[in-house]
Design a protein around this motif. Structure first.
Motif, PDB file in Angstrom:
ATOM      1  N   PHE A 180       0.835  -1.192   0.000  1.00 18.68           N
ATOM      2  CA  PHE A 180       0.000   0.000   0.000  1.00 18.68           C
ATOM      3  C   PHE A 180       0.872   1.244   0.000  1.00 18.68           C
ATOM      4  CE2 PHE A 180      -4.130  -1.825   0.540  1.00 18.68           C
ATOM      5  CZ  PHE A 180      -3.961  -2.960   1.304  1.00 18.68           C
ATOM      6  N   CYS A 181       0.550   2.135  -0.876  1.00 17.15           N
ATOM      7  CA  CYS A 181       1.112   3.468  -0.871  1.00 17.15           C
ATOM      8  C   CYS A 181       0.219   4.325   0.023  1.00 17.15           C
ATOM      9  CB  CYS A 181       1.109   3.977  -2.317  1.00 17.15           C
ATOM     10  SG  CYS A 181       1.445   5.695  -2.526  1.00 17.15           S
ATOM     11  N   ALA A 182       0.794   5.258   0.766  1.00 19.49           N
ATOM     12  CA  ALA A 182      -0.005   6.132   1.622  1.00 19.49           C
ATOM     13  C   ALA A 182       0.606   7.527   1.622  1.00 19.49           C
ATOM     14  CB  ALA A 182      -0.081   5.585   3.048  1.00 19.49           C
ATOM     15  N   ALA A 183      -0.217   8.507   1.929  1.00 22.58           N
ATOM     16  CA  ALA A 183       0.246   9.883   1.945  1.00 22.58           C
ATOM     17  C   ALA A 183      -0.356  10.618   3.129  1.00 22.58           C
ATOM     18  CB  ALA A 183      -0.138  10.587   0.648  1.00 22.58           C
ATOM     19  N   SER A 184       0.352  11.664   3.552  1.00 27.14           N
ATOM     20  CA  SER A 184      -0.099  12.423   4.707  1.00 27.14           C
ATOM     21  C   SER A 184       0.252  13.890   4.543  1.00 27.14           C
ATOM     22  CB  SER A 184       0.554  11.867   5.975  1.00 27.14           C
ATOM     23  OG  SER A 184       0.188  12.617   7.108  1.00 27.14           O
ATOM     24  N   VAL A 185      -0.526  14.738   5.175  1.00 21.48           N
ATOM     25  CA  VAL A 185      -0.191  16.148   5.298  1.00 21.48           C
ATOM     26  C   VAL A 185       0.426  16.306   6.673  1.00 21.48           C
ATOM     27  CG1 VAL A 185      -1.076  18.503   5.346  1.00 21.48           C
ATOM     28  CG2 VAL A 185      -2.115  16.812   3.823  1.00 21.48           C
ATOM     29  N   SER A 186       1.745  16.470   6.729  1.00 18.17           N
ATOM     30  CA  SER A 186       2.401  16.483   8.040  1.00 18.17           C
ATOM     31  C   SER A 186       2.628  17.886   8.577  1.00 18.17           C
ATOM     32  CB  SER A 186       3.746  15.758   7.963  1.00 18.17           C
ATOM     33  OG  SER A 186       4.655  16.506   7.170  1.00 18.17           O
ATOM     34  N   ALA A 187       2.510  18.883   7.742  1.00 20.21           N
ATOM     35  CA  ALA A 187       2.782  20.251   8.176  1.00 20.21           C
ATOM     36  C   ALA A 187       1.860  20.637   9.327  1.00 20.21           C
ATOM     37  CB  ALA A 187       2.579  21.216   7.004  1.00 20.21           C
ATOM     38  N   GLY A 188       2.454  21.163  10.387  1.00 21.05           N
ATOM     39  CA  GLY A 188       1.662  21.564  11.539  1.00 21.05           C
ATOM     40  C   GLY A 188       1.522  20.459  12.553  1.00 21.05           C
ATOM     41  N   GLY A 189       1.690  19.232  12.137  1.00 15.77           N
ATOM     42  CA  GLY A 189       1.722  18.116  13.078  1.00 15.77           C
ATOM     43  C   GLY A 189       0.386  17.605  13.528  1.00 15.77           C
ATOM     44  N   THR A 190      -0.698  18.297  13.245  1.00 14.10           N
ATOM     45  CA  THR A 190      -1.970  17.869  13.820  1.00 14.10           C
ATOM     46  C   THR A 190      -2.524  16.628  13.150  1.00 14.10           C
ATOM     47  OG1 THR A 190      -3.166  19.355  12.342  1.00 14.10           O
ATOM     48  CG2 THR A 190      -2.598  20.188  14.530  1.00 14.10           C
ATOM     49  N   SER A 191      -2.078  16.343  11.940  1.00 13.47           N
ATOM     50  CA  SER A 191      -2.637  15.197  11.235  1.00 13.47           C
ATOM     51  C   SER A 191      -1.658  14.041  11.144  1.00 13.47           C
ATOM     52  CB  SER A 191      -3.085  15.603   9.822  1.00 13.47           C
ATOM     53  OG  SER A 191      -4.206  16.445   9.896  1.00 13.47           O
ATOM     54  N   TYR A 192      -0.652  14.058  11.993  1.00 10.00           N
ATOM     55  CA  TYR A 192       0.289  12.945  11.988  1.00 10.00           C
ATOM     56  C   TYR A 192      -0.478  11.634  12.148  1.00 10.00           C
ATOM     57  CZ  TYR A 192       4.288  16.081  12.802  1.00 10.00           C
ATOM     58  OH  TYR A 192       5.264  17.039  12.706  1.00 10.00           O
ATOM     59  N   GLY A 193      -0.172  10.683  11.270  1.00  7.89           N
ATOM     60  CA  GLY A 193      -0.803   9.382  11.374  1.00  7.89           C
ATOM     61  C   GLY A 193      -2.125   9.288  10.647  1.00  7.89           C
ATOM     62  N   LYS A 194      -2.664  10.409  10.187  1.00  6.13           N
ATOM     63  CA  LYS A 194      -3.879  10.360   9.385  1.00  6.13           C
ATOM     64  C   LYS A 194      -3.423  10.112   7.947  1.00  6.13           C
ATOM     65  CE  LYS A 194      -7.816  13.030   7.763  1.00  6.13           C
ATOM     66  NZ  LYS A 194      -8.457  14.360   7.736  1.00  6.13           N
ATOM     67  N   LEU A 195      -3.401   8.858   7.587  1.00  4.60           N
ATOM     68  CA  LEU A 195      -2.876   8.460   6.292  1.00  4.60           C
ATOM     69  C   LEU A 195      -3.999   8.206   5.301  1.00  4.60           C
ATOM     70  CD1 LEU A 195      -0.154   5.899   7.478  1.00  4.60           C
ATOM     71  CD2 LEU A 195       0.067   8.364   7.123  1.00  4.60           C
ATOM     72  N   THR A 196      -3.754   8.601   4.055  1.00  3.94           N
ATOM     73  CA  THR A 196      -4.654   8.268   2.954  1.00  3.94           C
ATOM     74  C   THR A 196      -3.971   7.190   2.132  1.00  3.94           C
ATOM     75  OG1 THR A 196      -5.531  10.523   2.900  1.00  3.94           O
ATOM     76  CG2 THR A 196      -5.902   9.153   0.958  1.00  3.94           C
ATOM     77  N   PHE A 197      -4.598   6.024   2.069  1.00  5.08           N
ATOM     78  CA  PHE A 197      -3.998   4.865   1.413  1.00  5.08           C
ATOM     79  C   PHE A 197      -4.512   4.695  -0.009  1.00  5.08           C
ATOM     80  CE2 PHE A 197      -1.714   2.413   4.658  1.00  5.08           C
ATOM     81  CZ  PHE A 197      -2.149   2.999   5.826  1.00  5.08           C
ATOM     82  N   GLY A 198      -3.650   4.105  -0.839  1.00  6.39           N
ATOM     83  CA  GLY A 198      -4.083   3.626  -2.140  1.00  6.39           C
ATOM     84  C   GLY A 198      -4.766   2.279  -1.998  1.00  6.39           C
ATOM     85  N   GLN A 199      -5.179   1.718  -3.143  1.00  2.88           N
ATOM     86  CA  GLN A 199      -5.949   0.469  -3.116  1.00  2.88           C
ATOM     87  C   GLN A 199      -5.081  -0.758  -2.900  1.00  2.88           C
ATOM     88  OE1 GLN A 199      -5.692   2.761  -5.607  1.00  2.88           O
ATOM     89  NE2 GLN A 199      -7.471   2.638  -6.956  1.00  2.88           N
ATOM     90  N   GLY A 200      -3.775  -0.597  -3.098  1.00  2.00           N
ATOM     91  CA  GLY A 200      -2.875  -1.722  -2.907  1.00  2.00           C
ATOM     92  C   GLY A 200      -2.513  -2.410  -4.213  1.00  2.00           C
ATOM     93  N   THR A 201      -1.321  -2.993  -4.236  1.00  2.00           N
ATOM     94  CA  THR A 201      -0.837  -3.812  -5.361  1.00  2.00           C
ATOM     95  C   THR A 201      -0.359  -5.135  -4.793  1.00  2.00           C
ATOM     96  OG1 THR A 201      -0.129  -1.917  -6.696  1.00  2.00           O
ATOM     97  CG2 THR A 201       0.875  -4.044  -7.190  1.00  2.00           C
ATOM     98  N   ILE A 202      -0.880  -6.220  -5.349  1.00  2.00           N
ATOM     99  CA  ILE A 202      -0.456  -7.552  -4.908  1.00  2.00           C
ATOM    100  C   ILE A 202       0.817  -7.915  -5.662  1.00  2.00           C
ATOM    101  CG2 ILE A 202      -1.076  -9.986  -4.753  1.00  2.00           C
ATOM    102  CD1 ILE A 202      -4.033  -9.081  -4.912  1.00  2.00           C
ATOM    103  N   LEU A 203       1.905  -8.072  -4.924  1.00  2.00           N
ATOM    104  CA  LEU A 203       3.179  -8.475  -5.521  1.00  2.00           C
ATOM    105  C   LEU A 203       3.395  -9.967  -5.299  1.00  2.00           C
ATOM    106  CD1 LEU A 203       5.959  -7.874  -6.823  1.00  2.00           C
ATOM    107  CD2 LEU A 203       6.815  -7.433  -4.503  1.00  2.00           C
ATOM    108  N   THR A 204       3.690 -10.668  -6.379  1.00  2.00           N
ATOM    109  CA  THR A 204       4.039 -12.090  -6.294  1.00  2.00           C
ATOM    110  C   THR A 204       5.434 -12.258  -6.859  1.00  2.00           C
ATOM    111  OG1 THR A 204       1.722 -12.704  -6.607  1.00  2.00           O
ATOM    112  CG2 THR A 204       3.378 -14.438  -6.906  1.00  2.00           C
ATOM    113  N   VAL A 205       6.328 -12.794  -6.055  1.00  2.00           N
ATOM    114  CA  VAL A 205       7.693 -13.056  -6.487  1.00  2.00           C
ATOM    115  C   VAL A 205       7.862 -14.561  -6.630  1.00  2.00           C
ATOM    116  CG1 VAL A 205      10.146 -12.773  -5.984  1.00  2.00           C
ATOM    117  CG2 VAL A 205       8.512 -11.000  -5.276  1.00  2.00           C
TER     118      VAL A 205
END
Lengths: 116, 114
Positions: free
Chosen positions: A89-114
């Protein structure tokens, strides 16, 4: 509205080769980006992160690249190992100001098979 | 095991019933988060606490959802009058404030509303 998108639902790679997972985002306020890995029946685990002031961050076999102008990031795994098979999963956050630390917006995910 | 634990692992309920989930974070973590994940999607932020204070709640969260973290330790998430659309995996995570990007997730509670 999907602010973080992973357009490839799955990726299959041979052991020892490079795995490249891609992620796009639309919200220009995002300034911190993360990758999480998830195995079945477990919660996601933190893998690697990058701040918007950098364009590359490396940790062992894992490297994350950030292209702010394209609003695109990618995760490179070199060399890929069968144990890397998981949902990423890729995720992103707005960290400026610190109030939203940990409030992550995730993508849908990619299944990796090796494959061995 | 000193990871994040969630209880129960699975919950099946009938529409209209109330359900409550519990999360025990890593003991020294002062931040606690609730996320929800549906099939084929990534986790979706619901709410988070810093110690016992609930600092933010998603606009997507209806009034039927309430979360508490008494004394800044474990947390509970209650859903009242459940609907079929509430069926999802409910994930709890915790972190240190200084290392906020490293969320430690529990294995989740899978809710099925019939």
């Amino acid at each position: 509205d999907q602010q973080v998108k992973q357009n490839s639902p799955s990726l299959s790679v041979q052991e020892g080769r490079i795995s490249i997972l891609n992620c796009d985002y639309t919200n220009s306020m995002f300034d911190y980006f993360l990758w999480y890995k998830k195995y079945p029946a477990e919660g996601p685990t933190f893998l690697i992160s990058i701040s918007s002031i950098k364009d590359k961050n490396e940790d062992g076999r894992f490297t994350v690249f950030l292209n702010k102008s394209a609003k695109h990031l990618s995760l490179h795994i070199v060399p890929s190992q069968p144990g890397d098979s998981a949902v990423y999963f890729c995720a992103a956050s707005v960290s400026a100001g610190g109030t939203s630390y940990g409030k992550l917006t995730f993508g849908q995910g990619t299944i990796l098979t090796v494959h061995p | 095991d000193t990871g994040v634990s969630q209880d129960p692992r699975h919950k099946i309920t009938k529409r209209g019933q109330n359900v409550t989930f519990r999360c025990d974070p890593i003991s020294e973590h002062n931040r606690l988060y609730w996320y929800r994940q549906t099939l084929g999607q990534g986790p979706e932020f619901l709410t988070y606490f810093q110690n016992e204070a609930q600092l933010e709640k998603s606009r997507l969260l209806s009034d039927r959802f309430s979360a508490e973290r008494p004394k800044g330790s474990f947390s509970t998430l209650e859903i009242q009058r459940t609907e079929q659309g509430d069926s999802a995996m409910y994930l709890c995570a915790s972190s240190l404030l200084v290392d906020w990007e490293k969320l430690f997730f529990g294995s989740g509670t899978q809710l099925s509303v019939l």
